[in-house]
Design a protein around this motif. Structure first.
Motif, PDB file in Angstrom:
ATOM      1  N   VAL A  46      24.880  42.200  35.489  1.00 56.42           N
ATOM      2  CA  VAL A  46      26.306  41.883  35.599  1.00 56.42           C
ATOM      3  C   VAL A  46      27.114  42.504  34.218  1.00 56.42           C
ATOM      4  CG1 VAL A  46      28.321  40.465  36.159  1.00 56.42           C
ATOM      5  CG2 VAL A  46      26.156  40.285  37.477  1.00 56.42           C
TER       6      VAL A  46
ATOM      7  N   ASN B 142      31.160  21.984  48.013  1.00 54.08           N
ATOM      8  CA  ASN B 142      30.587  22.871  46.993  1.00 54.08           C
ATOM      9  C   ASN B 142      30.267  24.232  47.527  1.00 54.08           C
ATOM     10  OD1 ASN B 142      30.354  21.021  45.098  1.00 54.08           O
ATOM     11  ND2 ASN B 142      28.132  20.444  45.373  1.00 54.08           N
TER      12      ASN B 142
ATOM     13  N   SER C 191      33.624  26.216  47.819  1.00 51.25           N
ATOM     14  CA  SER C 191      34.163  26.536  46.456  1.00 51.25           C
ATOM     15  C   SER C 191      33.462  27.620  45.930  1.00 51.25           C
ATOM     16  CB  SER C 191      34.446  25.487  45.475  1.00 51.25           C
ATOM     17  OG  SER C 191      33.244  24.577  45.331  1.00 51.25           O
ATOM     18  N   LYS C 192      32.126  27.560  46.003  1.00 51.45           N
ATOM     19  CA  LYS C 192      31.197  28.574  45.534  1.00 51.45           C
ATOM     20  C   LYS C 192      31.615  29.888  46.128  1.00 51.45           C
ATOM     21  CE  LYS C 192      27.305  26.133  43.461  1.00 51.45           C
ATOM     22  NZ  LYS C 192      25.868  25.885  43.509  1.00 51.45           N
TER      23      LYS C 192
ATOM     24  N   ALA D 277      36.969  33.936  38.013  1.00 48.76           N
ATOM     25  CA  ALA D 277      36.047  33.836  38.902  1.00 48.76           C
ATOM     26  C   ALA D 277      34.786  34.707  38.450  1.00 48.76           C
ATOM     27  CB  ALA D 277      36.687  34.250  40.277  1.00 48.76           C
ATOM     28  N   ALA D 278      34.969  35.755  37.907  1.00 50.86           N
ATOM     29  CA  ALA D 278      33.468  36.497  37.879  1.00 50.86           C
ATOM     30  C   ALA D 278      32.938  35.789  36.690  1.00 50.86           C
ATOM     31  CB  ALA D 278      34.108  37.917  37.271  1.00 50.86           C
TER      32      ALA D 278
ATOM     33  N   PRO E  75      42.447  35.292  37.611  1.00 51.35           N
ATOM     34  CA  PRO E  75      41.959  34.653  38.630  1.00 51.35           C
ATOM     35  C   PRO E  75      40.582  35.168  38.934  1.00 51.35           C
ATOM     36  CG  PRO E  75      43.848  35.014  39.566  1.00 51.35           C
ATOM     37  CD  PRO E  75      43.974  35.810  38.083  1.00 51.35           C
ATOM     38  N   CYS E  76      40.695  36.791  39.184  1.00 49.24           N
ATOM     39  CA  CYS E  76      39.438  37.466  39.338  1.00 49.24           C
ATOM     40  C   CYS E  76      38.573  37.424  37.998  1.00 49.24           C
ATOM     41  CB  CYS E  76      39.849  38.954  39.266  1.00 49.24           C
ATOM     42  SG  CYS E  76      40.224  39.383  41.019  1.00 49.24           S
TER      43      CYS E  76
ATOM     44  N   PRO F 227      35.898  41.579  43.047  1.00 47.71           N
ATOM     45  CA  PRO F 227      36.537  42.819  42.536  1.00 47.71           C
ATOM     46  C   PRO F 227      35.946  43.229  41.187  1.00 47.71           C
ATOM     47  CG  PRO F 227      38.238  41.602  43.228  1.00 47.71           C
ATOM     48  CD  PRO F 227      37.051  40.861  43.376  1.00 47.71           C
ATOM     49  N   ALA F 228      35.876  42.281  40.245  1.00 43.04           N
ATOM     50  CA  ALA F 228      35.307  42.461  38.856  1.00 43.04           C
ATOM     51  C   ALA F 228      33.994  42.989  39.022  1.00 43.04           C
ATOM     52  CB  ALA F 228      35.231  41.124  38.430  1.00 43.04           C
ATOM     53  N   LEU F 229      33.062  42.844  39.859  1.00 41.60           N
ATOM     54  CA  LEU F 229      31.756  43.298  40.142  1.00 41.60           C
ATOM     55  C   LEU F 229      31.817  44.378  41.050  1.00 41.60           C
ATOM     56  CD1 LEU F 229      30.064  39.734  40.714  1.00 41.60           C
ATOM     57  CD2 LEU F 229      30.620  40.902  38.698  1.00 41.60           C
TER      58      LEU F 229
ATOM     59  N   LEU G  23      35.037  31.435  45.251  1.00 41.37           N
ATOM     60  CA  LEU G  23      34.903  31.691  43.827  1.00 41.37           C
ATOM     61  C   LEU G  23      34.170  33.285  43.877  1.00 41.37           C
ATOM     62  CD1 LEU G  23      34.118  28.751  41.258  1.00 41.37           C
ATOM     63  CD2 LEU G  23      35.779  30.509  41.240  1.00 41.37           C
ATOM     64  N   CYS G  24      33.088  33.248  44.627  1.00 47.28           N
ATOM     65  CA  CYS G  24      32.443  34.547  44.536  1.00 47.28           C
ATOM     66  C   CYS G  24      33.471  35.558  45.333  1.00 47.28           C
ATOM     67  CB  CYS G  24      31.237  34.395  45.704  1.00 47.28           C
ATOM     68  SG  CYS G  24      29.834  33.675  44.701  1.00 47.28           S
TER      69      CYS G  24
ATOM     70  N   THR H 261      36.957  39.018  31.625  1.00 44.22           N
ATOM     71  CA  THR H 261      35.627  38.443  32.131  1.00 44.22           C
ATOM     72  C   THR H 261      34.657  38.194  30.832  1.00 44.22           C
ATOM     73  OG1 THR H 261      36.227  40.028  33.922  1.00 44.22           O
ATOM     74  CG2 THR H 261      33.879  38.859  33.897  1.00 44.22           C
TER      75      THR H 261
ATOM     76  N   ILE I 175      26.740  30.340  38.462  1.00 43.45           N
ATOM     77  CA  ILE I 175      25.971  30.471  39.915  1.00 43.45           C
ATOM     78  C   ILE I 175      25.054  31.360  39.811  1.00 43.45           C
ATOM     79  CG2 ILE I 175      26.343  31.071  42.212  1.00 43.45           C
ATOM     80  CD1 ILE I 175      29.475  30.220  41.830  1.00 43.45           C
TER      81      ILE I 175
ATOM     82  N   LEU J 295      36.678  35.709  45.109  1.00 45.59           N
ATOM     83  CA  LEU J 295      37.561  36.089  44.007  1.00 45.59           C
ATOM     84  C   LEU J 295      36.741  36.995  42.909  1.00 45.59           C
ATOM     85  CD1 LEU J 295      39.617  32.994  42.749  1.00 45.59           C
ATOM     86  CD2 LEU J 295      40.483  35.596  43.231  1.00 45.59           C
ATOM     87  N   ALA J 296      35.677  36.766  42.572  1.00 41.55           N
ATOM     88  CA  ALA J 296      34.856  37.612  41.550  1.00 41.55           C
ATOM     89  C   ALA J 296      34.584  38.951  41.851  1.00 41.55           C
ATOM     90  CB  ALA J 296      33.647  36.919  41.020  1.00 41.55           C
TER      91      ALA J 296
ATOM     92  N   ILE K 267      32.826  32.626  35.816  1.00 42.64           N
ATOM     93  CA  ILE K 267      32.094  31.612  36.270  1.00 42.64           C
ATOM     94  C   ILE K 267      30.907  31.910  37.358  1.00 42.64           C
ATOM     95  CG2 ILE K 267      32.557  29.398  38.019  1.00 42.64           C
ATOM     96  CD1 ILE K 267      35.529  29.150  37.020  1.00 42.64           C
ATOM     97  N   VAL K 268      31.143  32.777  38.171  1.00 46.16           N
ATOM     98  CA  VAL K 268      30.044  33.259  39.051  1.00 46.16           C
ATOM     99  C   VAL K 268      28.841  33.734  38.417  1.00 46.16           C
ATOM    100  CG1 VAL K 268      29.406  34.989  40.804  1.00 46.16           C
ATOM    101  CG2 VAL K 268      31.347  33.712  41.324  1.00 46.16           C
TER     102      VAL K 268
ATOM    103  N   TRP L 164      29.131  19.818  42.195  1.00 54.88           N
ATOM    104  CA  TRP L 164      29.521  21.126  41.491  1.00 54.88           C
ATOM    105  C   TRP L 164      30.917  21.221  40.989  1.00 54.88           C
ATOM    106  CZ3 TRP L 164      31.455  25.890  41.777  1.00 54.88           C
ATOM    107  CH2 TRP L 164      31.011  26.932  40.839  1.00 54.88           C
ATOM    108  N   SER L 165      31.592  21.375  42.224  1.00 57.82           N
ATOM    109  CA  SER L 165      33.278  21.552  41.913  1.00 57.82           C
ATOM    110  C   SER L 165      33.799  20.484  41.065  1.00 57.82           C
ATOM    111  CB  SER L 165      33.922  21.521  43.243  1.00 57.82           C
ATOM    112  OG  SER L 165      33.213  21.373  44.387  1.00 57.82           O
TER     113      SER L 165
END
Lengths: 283, 282, 279
Positions: free
Chosen positions: A96, B3, B6-7, A79-80, A75-76, B16-18, B10-11, A151, A87, B13-14, A82-83, A176-177
């Motif tokens: 990034v 929107n 959900s955005k 999500a990363a 999931p992480c 940790p990766a960043l 997602l951010c 990722t 986004i 969730l993301a 997608i972001v 968007w969703s």
């Protein structure tokens, strides 16, 4: 002429390396299978001194570790991806990516060190454990280690989507969703699937970091969901015992057999990951 | 509204990766920097460093750094010509079927854990060929590990060159060698260099495969020959990490890790920027 | 069921070879390129089917036919870019499969210019001499470059900026640069695969003018979709369909009074219904 010679030489060398590799794998583990058969693969005990070589504890340990890692990293990472692709504005994307490249570049032994110095004490204090060495620690560490793979590959999956799909979805008035769920995810799904398979393979084969935090005790978790006890994975077993085993002994070839099992698992995963690409290319 | 929500999710969730890489690097700097003193590098006088800790001798960390660099350089100089030859075979002589077979075989071998290559090296080079734990065995094992990655990268780089360009060069009567040098080289050198740097970073960070095949903990300053053992940064850190109870040893491990990460990150950052430029040019 | 039809086509092909049946076909003393019984298979499909063709010492030959008739493949086979054909191709009386100095030398002998202009990312001068290597390249004089660019009708437009990057040229100019580049290696035959497709009329005119000049000294083969261009180019014209040579005549004759049903159909409907070959 020299070009032809060089190319022939490298092709022959590579074929020789492949033959050597496959030959070594079968030849080194054959004595074990011919002596003990294939039943040790589901055996529950691993005591080299009593000639008990059950693979199951390590197999279960590996499976648990990679399962934990995937539950967190998938999931992480997704999500990363997608972001960062959908986004973030374009000019931040490369920053990034740089971060992800750096994360991917950190050697596993450094992760092991981080695990020993940070993760284990943290687990001991917070979960009130005698020792932090556990499947959970291995899984957490693995999740950080396979995060960049997931990722990176998912990012590529989203980038490869034809912009026409996005426009068409916009023209239909999807928000968007809805676009994400109805258009983007289905399009990217085959690549995401193979990305997670590849990451699974990489996680299964990860050695040093896991070896440092997993505890290396050959026990199947009891009860089966108890992730807070020290355990063993295939790689950590090989890494721990390879130095001790004497050349040509039963233990030696049992460890080679572990290597063979590991290779087969990972190769099968990799082959599954490659098949959908092939199909997509034909369409 | 949906929107936004959900955005935001997602951010979150993301995150940790960043954030995790930054945290890791920050912690590494925090723990590793204080240890980078003169005795770590073996620059203080001989007597003092012998007194302070048994870990550092008059050479400090340099034998380990040299060992890592040597292993990596040898491995890449074995793997790179082979990778070039293989990918040129793939582009020039292989039929469509064998091209795709080759890519599949390489991808499969790429996914095989480095540890298994280490076992292979242990059986074949260390014991069968009687090389013992040696620089040569470690270098060949590392070369086997990066060979599929390097070859795939080179194949992709060559595939990105437009066929029209190659065809028009061929229709001018240029030989294969001339096309490689005058048409492919200017187009692909950036991607090739990217691949090479990534391979160097990879060989510098692999630990498990050289643990049994090439390295010893201490006692080696400079390998006498290809058949003598070396010490390396990555295995050095591993041995130290196993003794993690002693605070002084741990500090030494952090500093070594900082050096290793600096080396590896340096190469992967160079690769990152080379790659970015090459994709800009497309 | 299709057998008689096939045989008839074969017969015509042979007759055209001997140029007895078609009195208006221009004849030359010396054959430059001879193609005998050429077959090319790709993925189980016959791209070229028992093709016979003779190109003489000079003059323009236009090849027309529907897409997928094998026109481009024919050029690639003659040039040696494609090697997996069966049959016989001889150039200057020498079988091209046994060309003295290898396939690369053969391709130098037979220039091929692709449909899309492809210039190399270097200066105009370097592009012209790109095919020359080693000693030849050092000996390449500015006279040669000027000659080639003039032959390709490009000299007047680029003579003051020869060191500019070739990719800054317009598409039409790039295509003429490709012609100049092919000329620099001194080919004995020139093959062009739809050289003016997707170019503006002005460039088209210039390229046609250049081809007229070149056709006086060497055989020039032009694959084209533009029937008016065939008329303007003059010389001979061939009609190909489904990998077979259907009809061959002087270009105005072929355009005005086509003998074969398929040719007439093609002129009328732009398609042709050659029966599929049973192999």
């Amino acid at each position: 002429m020299w070009l032809r010679g060089w190319i022939m030489l490298s092709v022959l060398t590579s074929i020789a390396l492949i033959v050597l590799f496959v030959g070594f794998l079968t030849h080194a583990s054959l004595p074990f299978f011919s002596k003990y058969g294939v039943s040790p693969i589901i055996g529950q005990e691993w005591y080299p001194y009593e000639n008990l070589y059950g693979f199951l504890p390590a197999l279960v340990g590996s499976a648990w570790a990679i399962a934990i890692a995937l539950i967190i990293a998938l999931p992480c990472g997704l999500a990363a991806a997608i972001v960062s692709v959908e986004i973030l504005p374009l000019r931040y994307q490369s920053t990034v990516n740089l971060g992800i490249d750096i994360l991917a570049g950190i050697p596993s032994v450094v992760y092991g060190l981080l695990g020993i110095a940070l993760l284990l004490p943290w687990l001991e204090n917070n979960l009130d454990l005698l020792t932090g060495h556990s499947l959970l620690a291995a899984g957490l560490l693995l999740s950080v280690m396979i995060l960049p793979t997931i990722t990176r590959l998912s990012q590529d999956a989203f980038r490869d989507i034809d912009n026409n799909y996005r426009e068409a979805a916009n023209n239909l008035g999807l928000n968007w969703s809805q676009q994400l769920v109805a258009v983007l995810l289905p399009q990217a799904w085959p690549s995401i699937r193979s990305a997670s398979l590849l990451a699974t393979g990489r996680g299964l084969g990860e050695t040093i970091a896991v070896m440092l935090v997993v505890g290396s005790i050959d026990r199947i978790p009891d009860p089966w969901y108890n992730l807070l006890t020290p355990a063993q994975t295939i790689t950590s077993r090989i890494g721990r015992e390879m130095g001790e085993a004497s050349v040509g002994s039963d233990q030696w070839s049992a460890l080679m057999a572990c290597g063979l099992v590991l290779t087969l698992c990972v190769a099968v995963l990799s082959i599954i990951a490659q098949t959908p690409h092939k199909r997509a290319a034909h369409d | 509204m949906i929107n936004r929500a959900s955005k935001f999710a997602l951010c979150l969730l993301a995150l940790p990766a960043l954030v995790v890489p930054i945290l890791c690097l920050a912690y590494l700097l925090m723990r590793g920097l204080p240890g980078l003193d003169s005795s770590f590098f073996g620059l203080s006088t001989l007597g003092q460093s012998r007194d302070t800790t048994s870990l550092s001798n008059q050479h400090g960390i340099f034998p380990q750094i040299m060992g890592s660099v040597l292993l990596s350089a040898l491995a890449c100089s074995i793997a790179m010509p082979l990778a070039l030859g293989l990918s040129l075979h793939n582009q020039l002589y292989a039929g469509r079927r064998s091209q795709s077979l080759m890519v599949h075989v390489l991808t499969t071998f790429q996914s095989i854990p480095p540890l298994v290559y280490g076992l292979c090296g242990l059986v074949v080079f260390v014991h069968l060929l009687q090389w013992g734990i040696s620089l040569a065995a470690g270098a060949i094992v590392l070369a086997m590990i990066v060979l599929p990655v390097l070859t795939l990268n080179t194949i992709h780089a060559l595939e990105r060159i437009p066929t029209a360009l190659t065809d028009s060069a061929r229709s001018l009567g240029m030989s294969a060698g001339q096309i490689i040098w005058h048409v492919w080289r200017p187009k692909a050198w950036r991607s090739l260099l990217t691949g090479l740097f990534l391979a160097i970073a990879r060989t510098l960070s692999e630990t498990a495969p050289i643990l049994f095949t090439a390295t010893v903990f201490s006692g080696v300053i400079w390998p006498d020959s290809l058949l003598s053992p070396v010490t390396s940064l990555q295995t050095h850190i591993f041995y130290l990490a196993q003794e993690a109870v002693d605070e002084r040893i741990l500090a030494h491990a952090w500093s070594s890790a900082l050096i290793l990460v600096t080396l590896v990150v340096m190469f992967s950052v160079i690769a990152h920027f080379l790659n970015r430029h090459s994709s800009d040019n497309e | 069921m299709n057998k008689p039809y096939t045989n008839m086509q074969l017969a015509t092909a042979h007759v055209t070879d001997k140029t007895t049946d078609q009195p208006k076909l221009k004849t030359y003393d010396k054959a430059r390129v001879e193609v005998n019984n050429l077959n090319l298979k790709r993925g189980g499909r016959l791209i070229l089917n028992k093709l016979n063709l003779t190109l003489a010492d000079n003059g323009i030959t236009s090849i027309i036919g529907p897409s997928g008739a094998g026109k481009s493949s024919l050029l690639r086979c003659i040039n040696g870019l494609d090697k997996d054909w069966k049959g016989e191709i001889s150039v200057d009386g020498i079988a091209s499969k046994h060309w003295p100095k290898g396939a690369d030398a053969l391709r130098q002998h037979i220039g091929l210019i692709g449909q899309k202009p492809t210039v190399f990312p270097c200066s105009i001068t370097d592009n012209v001499v790109f095919g020359l290597r080693g000693k030849q390249r050092k000996q390449a004089s500015s006279g040669l470059i000027e000659y080639c660019l003039k032959q390709a009708a490009l000299w007047d437009e680029v003579c003051d900026r020869l060191d500019h990057n070739a990719q800054t040229l317009s598409l039409g100019q790039q295509q003429r640069l490709c012609i100049a580049r092919a000329l620099a290696v001194k080919p004995a035959v020139l093959l062009l695969d739809e050289p003016t497709a997707s170019l503006d009329p002005r460039s088209k005119n210039k390229i046609e003018a250049s081809l007229h000049g070149l056709g006086e000294n060497m055989p020039v083969v032009v694959v084209t979709h533009d029937l008016e261009q065939v008329r303007r180019l003059g010389g001979n014209a061939l009609f190909m369909c489904d990998g077979m040579l259907i009809e061959q005549a002087e270009s105005t004759t072929l355009l005005d009074t086509p003998q074969r049903l398929e040719t007439r159909e093609f002129f009328q409907w732009s398609t042709c219904d050659c029966p599929p070959e049973d192999e």
